[in-house]
Structures are given as structure tokens and as C-alpha cells.
Design a protein around this motif. Structure first.
Motif, PDB file in Angstrom:
ATOM      1  N   GLU A 130       0.819  -1.218   0.000  1.00 41.33           N
ATOM      2  CA  GLU A 130       0.000   0.000   0.000  1.00 41.33           C
ATOM      3  C   GLU A 130       0.847   1.260   0.000  1.00 41.33           C
ATOM      4  O   GLU A 130       1.972   1.286   0.483  1.00 41.33           O
ATOM      5  N   ASP A 131       0.262   2.294  -0.557  1.00 37.99           N
ATOM      6  CA  ASP A 131       0.899   3.592  -0.579  1.00 37.99           C
ATOM      7  C   ASP A 131       0.884   4.152   0.831  1.00 37.99           C
ATOM      8  O   ASP A 131      -0.180   4.194   1.471  1.00 37.99           O
ATOM      9  N   ASN A 148      -0.806  -0.130  -4.050  1.00 40.28           N
ATOM     10  CA  ASN A 148       0.191   0.509  -4.905  1.00 40.28           C
ATOM     11  C   ASN A 148       0.265  -0.163  -6.281  1.00 40.28           C
ATOM     12  O   ASN A 148      -0.520  -1.059  -6.601  1.00 40.28           O
ATOM     13  N   ARG A 149       1.213   0.262  -7.084  1.00 36.79           N
ATOM     14  CA  ARG A 149       1.349  -0.216  -8.466  1.00 36.79           C
ATOM     15  C   ARG A 149       1.595  -1.724  -8.514  1.00 36.79           C
ATOM     16  O   ARG A 149       1.059  -2.417  -9.390  1.00 36.79           O
ATOM     17  N   ARG A 150       2.382  -2.241  -7.593  1.00 38.43           N
ATOM     18  CA  ARG A 150       2.656  -3.681  -7.572  1.00 38.43           C
ATOM     19  C   ARG A 150       1.350  -4.469  -7.420  1.00 38.43           C
ATOM     20  O   ARG A 150       1.107  -5.437  -8.131  1.00 38.43           O
ATOM     21  N   PHE A 189      -1.655  -3.331  -8.086  1.00 40.94           N
ATOM     22  CA  PHE A 189      -2.440  -3.090  -9.295  1.00 40.94           C
ATOM     23  C   PHE A 189      -2.052  -4.086 -10.387  1.00 40.94           C
ATOM     24  O   PHE A 189      -2.919  -4.702 -11.022  1.00 40.94           O
ATOM     25  N   ASP A 190      -0.746  -4.237 -10.620  1.00 45.52           N
ATOM     26  CA  ASP A 190      -0.281  -5.169 -11.653  1.00 45.52           C
ATOM     27  C   ASP A 190      -0.716  -6.599 -11.355  1.00 45.52           C
ATOM     28  O   ASP A 190      -1.155  -7.321 -12.264  1.00 45.52           O
ATOM     29  N   GLN A 191      -0.608  -7.010 -10.095  1.00 41.68           N
ATOM     30  CA  GLN A 191      -1.017  -8.376  -9.734  1.00 41.68           C
ATOM     31  C   GLN A 191      -2.517  -8.581  -9.938  1.00 41.68           C
ATOM     32  O   GLN A 191      -2.952  -9.581 -10.504  1.00 41.68           O
ATOM     33  N   MET A 251      -9.101   4.595 -14.771  1.00 50.99           N
ATOM     34  CA  MET A 251      -7.872   5.328 -14.489  1.00 50.99           C
ATOM     35  C   MET A 251      -8.276   6.774 -14.207  1.00 50.99           C
ATOM     36  O   MET A 251      -9.022   7.368 -14.982  1.00 50.99           O
ATOM     37  N   ASP A 287      -7.084  10.728 -13.264  1.00 50.40           N
ATOM     38  CA  ASP A 287      -6.009  11.725 -13.270  1.00 50.40           C
ATOM     39  C   ASP A 287      -6.533  12.952 -12.527  1.00 50.40           C
ATOM     40  O   ASP A 287      -7.610  13.455 -12.832  1.00 50.40           O
TER      41      ASP A 287
END
Length: 176
Positions: free
Chosen positions: A106-107, A114-116, A118-120, A140, A142
Motif C-alpha cells: 500500500e501507498d 500501490n502499483r505492484r 495493481f499489476d497483480q 484510471m 487523473d
């Protein structure tokens, strides 16, 4: 750290009238006692205490035999203590690993994945959609003009803004 034989507890009590424990066992009818220390790794961990209604009940053979028994009991107690320590260390390590896994996922500012992660999750959901022959939607977001906002109002305000955006998004989610 050595066994102690009291062949005549009444005589001992006469010489040590303040010994409450001796007085109690004499009142129970005991006339002799044998105390053998339990020693593990060089330190006392307890005692084996034997008493008899007969005076002079314990011989050197009793002392020798019970010293051996005490040695075995001491080893068992020490192994049990070490096993308990090992289990407690294992529990602490599992807690630390859980905390580390959460922190790595987590951020630290917003508390969102976090991004990791998200990718998983994207990979998992993509495979699930393929198996189910379903669809997959990804949103997504912004934050418009965030750099300018951050520059104008400072990083602390920018951080608060990101936390509020994350809170607004996560509080409206229906599924994980």
C-alpha cells in the motif's frame, strides 16, 4: 543445587522453629523429606520434593535415583521452555511478515494499493475474465492540474488532496 535429605523433620523444626513449610508438613504427619533441585543449563528451574511419614526414609540410593530423575525432568522442562519461546518467536515473525506485506502493498500516504498490487490484480482479473469469457473494465483517474496545485499550495496541501481523493474513491467502492 544439591539434593537435601532431612531425616527427622520434627528435629529439624525444633532447630528451625520459623520454618513455616516444615511446620505444615509435620502437621500433615510427614517425618522425613528429600528435596532434589531441577537444574537446566546451569540454572535452577524448580525442585522435586518428596516426603515420607517415616523418619529416615531416604537412603543414598534414593538420592542417586531421584537425582537422575530430576536430570531428565530438567531436560524436559528446558525443552518445553525453548519450544514455547520458539512458538512465540514464530508468532512475532508471522505478525511482522504480515505487517511488511501490508506495507509493501500500500501507498504510505493514501493507504490504497500501490502499483505492484495493481499489476497483480490486473493479471488476476484479466485471467478471470478470459476464463469466464467476460469483460474487464479499468478506471484510471487523473487529478487535473495536480502539479500546479502542489506548486501553488505546497506539498502538505498536495498530500491532503491526494488523501481526500483516495478516501472519496475507496468509500464509494462496492467490491474489493
Amino acid at each position: 543445587r544439591e539434593p537435601r535429605v532431612l531425616h527427622d523433620l520434627e528435629e529439624y523444626l525444633g532447630r528451625h522453629p520459623d520454618s513455616d513449610s516444615t511446620r505444615r508438613i509435620v502437621e500433615e504427619g510427614m517425618r522425613s523429606s528429600l528435596t532434589v533441585p531441577l537444574v537446566a543449563l546451569g540454572r535452577a528451574v524448580g525442585f522435586l520434593f518428596f516426603s515420607s511419614r517415616q523418619a529416615r526414609a531416604y537412603s543414598e540410593e534414593h538420592v542417586r535415583l531421584l537425582r537422575q530423575v530430576a536430570g531428565e525432568v530438567s531436560h524436559i522442562l528446558e525443552k518445553s521452555r525453548l519450544y514455547d519461546e520458539l512458538l512465540e518467536t514464530k508468532v512475532q515473525l508471522e505478525r511482522a511478515n504480515t505487517t511488511l506485506a501490508r506495507l509493501a502493498a500500500e501507498d504510505p500516504l493514501t493507504g490504497v494499493a500501490n502499483r505492484r498490487v495493481f499489476d497483480q490484480r490486473l493479471d488476476e482479473e484479466w485471467r478471470r475474465a478470459q476464463r469466464a469469457q467476460g469483460s474487464l473494465a479499468v478506471l484510471m483517474i487523473d487529478v487535473d492540474e495536480f502539479k500546479a496545485f502542489n506548486d501553488r499550495h505546497g506539498h502538505a496541501a498536495g498530500d491532503r488532496c491526494l488523501v481526500e481523493v483516495a478516501t472519496a474513491l475507496t468509500s464509494n467502492l462496492r467490491r474489493a
